[in-house]
Structure formats: structure tokens, C-alpha cells
Design a protein around this motif. Structure first.
Motif, mmCIF file in Angstrom:
data_model
loop_
_atom_site.group_PDB
_atom_site.id
_atom_site.type_symbol
_atom_site.label_atom_id
_atom_site.label_comp_id
_atom_site.label_asym_id
_atom_site.label_seq_id
_atom_site.Cartn_x
_atom_site.Cartn_y
_atom_site.Cartn_z
ATOM 1 N N GLY A 128 18.319 5.980 -14.279
ATOM 2 C CA GLY A 128 17.322 5.782 -13.342
ATOM 3 C C GLY A 128 17.918 5.761 -11.880
ATOM 4 O O GLY A 128 19.160 5.828 -11.592
ATOM 5 N N THR A 129 17.151 5.365 -10.909
ATOM 6 C CA THR A 129 17.346 5.134 -9.524
ATOM 7 C C THR A 129 17.160 3.561 -9.266
ATOM 8 O O THR A 129 16.076 3.048 -9.551
ATOM 9 C CB THR A 129 16.849 6.199 -8.405
ATOM 10 N N ILE A 130 17.530 3.218 -8.129
ATOM 11 C CA ILE A 130 16.982 2.045 -7.397
ATOM 12 C C ILE A 130 16.243 2.470 -6.261
ATOM 13 O O ILE A 130 16.796 2.868 -5.439
ATOM 14 C CB ILE A 130 18.163 0.871 -6.961
ATOM 15 N N LYS A 131 15.026 2.079 -6.125
ATOM 16 C CA LYS A 131 14.104 2.583 -5.040
ATOM 17 C C LYS A 131 14.064 1.669 -3.707
ATOM 18 O O LYS A 131 13.721 0.432 -4.049
ATOM 19 C CB LYS A 131 12.623 2.726 -5.631
ATOM 20 N N TRP A 132 14.218 2.356 -2.690
ATOM 21 C CA TRP A 132 14.147 1.378 -1.465
ATOM 22 C C TRP A 132 12.761 1.374 -1.074
ATOM 23 O O TRP A 132 12.147 2.441 -0.453
ATOM 24 C CB TRP A 132 15.052 2.044 -0.228
ATOM 25 N N LYS A 133 11.876 0.389 -1.159
ATOM 26 C CA LYS A 133 10.573 0.410 -1.078
ATOM 27 C C LYS A 133 10.262 -0.241 0.351
ATOM 28 O O LYS A 133 9.368 0.142 0.864
ATOM 29 C CB LYS A 133 9.679 -0.559 -2.004
ATOM 30 N N LYS A 144 18.662 -11.552 -1.422
ATOM 31 C CA LYS A 144 17.938 -12.048 -2.606
ATOM 32 C C LYS A 144 16.729 -11.244 -2.727
ATOM 33 O O LYS A 144 15.985 -11.394 -3.913
ATOM 34 C CB LYS A 144 17.309 -13.438 -2.259
ATOM 35 N N SER A 145 16.357 -10.146 -2.051
ATOM 36 C CA SER A 145 15.300 -9.212 -2.489
ATOM 37 C C SER A 145 15.731 -8.402 -3.794
ATOM 38 O O SER A 145 16.708 -8.367 -4.278
ATOM 39 C CB SER A 145 15.212 -8.117 -1.218
ATOM 40 N N LYS A 146 14.430 -8.187 -4.378
ATOM 41 C CA LYS A 146 14.652 -7.323 -5.499
ATOM 42 C C LYS A 146 15.577 -6.297 -5.555
ATOM 43 O O LYS A 146 16.540 -5.936 -6.291
ATOM 44 C CB LYS A 146 13.142 -6.866 -6.144
ATOM 45 N N TRP A 148 18.185 -5.514 -3.493
ATOM 46 C CA TRP A 148 19.592 -6.064 -3.265
ATOM 47 C C TRP A 148 20.097 -6.573 -4.641
ATOM 48 O O TRP A 148 21.140 -6.516 -4.962
ATOM 49 C CB TRP A 148 20.015 -6.871 -2.472
ATOM 50 N N LYS A 149 19.252 -7.193 -5.360
ATOM 51 C CA LYS A 149 19.572 -7.962 -6.661
ATOM 52 C C LYS A 149 19.808 -6.950 -7.654
ATOM 53 O O LYS A 149 20.906 -6.870 -8.311
ATOM 54 C CB LYS A 149 18.552 -8.878 -7.133
ATOM 55 N N GLN A 150 18.978 -5.850 -7.619
ATOM 56 C CA GLN A 150 19.253 -4.574 -8.340
ATOM 57 C C GLN A 150 20.633 -3.873 -8.126
ATOM 58 O O GLN A 150 21.390 -3.582 -8.873
ATOM 59 C CB GLN A 150 18.148 -3.645 -8.422
ATOM 60 N N VAL A 151 21.113 -3.637 -6.783
ATOM 61 C CA VAL A 151 22.156 -3.060 -6.405
ATOM 62 C C VAL A 151 23.460 -4.205 -6.873
ATOM 63 O O VAL A 151 24.282 -3.452 -7.491
ATOM 64 C CB VAL A 151 22.276 -2.897 -4.704
ATOM 65 N N ARG A 152 23.209 -5.149 -6.588
ATOM 66 C CA ARG A 152 24.461 -6.110 -7.163
ATOM 67 C C ARG A 152 24.642 -6.397 -8.430
ATOM 68 O O ARG A 152 25.643 -6.379 -9.207
ATOM 69 C CB ARG A 152 23.981 -7.354 -6.583
ATOM 70 N N TYR A 153 23.519 -5.982 -9.199
ATOM 71 C CA TYR A 153 23.667 -6.079 -10.705
ATOM 72 C C TYR A 153 24.387 -4.895 -11.412
ATOM 73 O O TYR A 153 25.328 -5.031 -12.220
ATOM 74 C CB TYR A 153 22.118 -5.859 -11.315
ATOM 75 N N HIS A 154 24.544 -3.552 -10.577
ATOM 76 C CA HIS A 154 25.264 -2.506 -10.945
ATOM 77 C C HIS A 154 26.634 -2.641 -10.304
ATOM 78 O O HIS A 154 27.347 -1.656 -10.552
ATOM 79 C CB HIS A 154 24.519 -1.427 -10.620
ATOM 80 N N MET A 155 26.888 -3.297 -9.325
ATOM 81 C CA MET A 155 28.258 -3.632 -8.764
ATOM 82 C C MET A 155 29.065 -4.236 -9.415
ATOM 83 O O MET A 155 28.738 -5.231 -10.420
ATOM 84 C CB MET A 155 27.995 -4.157 -7.199
ATOM 85 N N PRO A 156 30.482 -4.223 -9.468
ATOM 86 C CA PRO A 156 31.456 -4.993 -10.108
ATOM 87 C C PRO A 156 31.406 -6.510 -9.495
ATOM 88 O O PRO A 156 30.577 -6.852 -8.670
ATOM 89 C CB PRO A 156 32.707 -4.255 -9.872
#
Length: 162
Positions: A128-133, A144-146, A148-156
């Protein structure tokens, strides 16, 4: 692991002088959030590849030296007839060599993914993708926004400096 960067960023490069939101996002918002506030090290074409360097080998070296690949999906990227060299080499590394994990950021509402190249459609189907809403927001968002939390989850994991 011998990697220099946490992520290599691929985005549509405009061939006009008008600055657009995606470039503002890439050069201002992403570094502010991911580098300054979260401690990651990004490689951004136009900022981290130097004049006079052989562009092709510099791109290959930077991608191979990155733990993740962040691709910003926009209509401009999708409708572009010639895919950029960094996109080709990055997707090759990600899919064929299974070397780099890909993070897809959907910067605009794309709708159908039918026009995307097959390799990108495959990655979307897998993860899937992470959507910039918060599209076209002038103020940088909180880490702390949803989104950036999603992006950080996929980062090392970040390495804490002592």
C-alpha cells in the motif's frame, strides 16, 4: 550495515522555474521532520549530489548506501513518459536484488493506479501507500501526526548518538 543514509528520496523534478508543493515538501518539510526532529539522514537529489559529480554513478552509490527508498507518488511522476534514472535503479535494487525497502508516499489523490509502471503497482499491492492528507498545508506537520508516524514505522530504527 555500511549504509550512509536512512532513505533516498525520489520525487518528480519540475523542469520549470515555478516552485511547487512537492519540492517544498522534499526540501523543507521532510528534512525538518525526519532529519531535525527524528534523527534520520536523508539523501535528496539536488541537495546531496554535488555539481561536477558523475550523476549516474552518484545516484547508484547513494541508493546503494541507503536503507530505504522513499518515492513520492504524484500525477506528474505517473504521467511522465520517461522514468528518471534514479527511479529505474532504485526499483531494480528494491525488486530484483531485494536490497532496499520502499516507502510510497501518495502526495495527491491518485485514484486508479493503472497508469503506474508495473513495478510500482506490485509494491502498492504488497504494502500500500501512505497518503498525505494534509495536502498543501503551509505549516510543517508535527512528527506525532498519523502521517509521520506511519512513515517512521517503515523507516529503520534510528541510532541514538551518545
Amino acid at each position: 550495515d555500511g549504509k550512509i543514509y536512512d532513505a533516498y528520496v525520489i520525487y518528480p523534478k519540475t523542469h520549470t522555474n515555478e516552485a511547487n508543493f512537492v519540492e517544498y515538501f522534499v526540501y523543507q518539510i521532510m528534512p525538518d521532520i525526519l532529519e531535525n526532529k527524528c534523527g534520520y539522514k536523508l539523501c535528496i537529489y539536488g541537495r546531496d549530489i554535488y555539481p561536477g559529480e558523475d550523476t549516474v554513478s552518484a545516484i547508484e552509490k547513494r541508493i546503494q548506501g541507503s536503507r530505504r527508498l522513499i518515492i513520492l507518488l504524484t500525477h506528474q511522476l505517473i504521467n511522465c513518459k520517461e522514468h528518471t534514472y534514479d527511479q529505474h535503479i532504485a526499483l531494480y535494487n528494491a525488486l530484483i536484488q531485494n536490497d532496499t525497502k520502499v516507502i510510497l508516499l501518495e502526495m495527491e489523490r491518485i485514484g486508479s493506479y493503472g497508469k503506474l509502471q508495473e513495478s510500482l503497482r506490485f509494491i502498492i499491492k504488497q504494502q500500500g501507500t501512505i497518503k498525505w492528507k494534509e495536502q498543501h498545508t503551509v505549516h510543517p506537520q508535527s512528527p506525532k501526526s498519523k502521517f509521520w508516524k506511519q512513515v517512521r514505522y517503515h523507516m529503520p530504527l534510528t541510532r541514538k548518538s551518545s
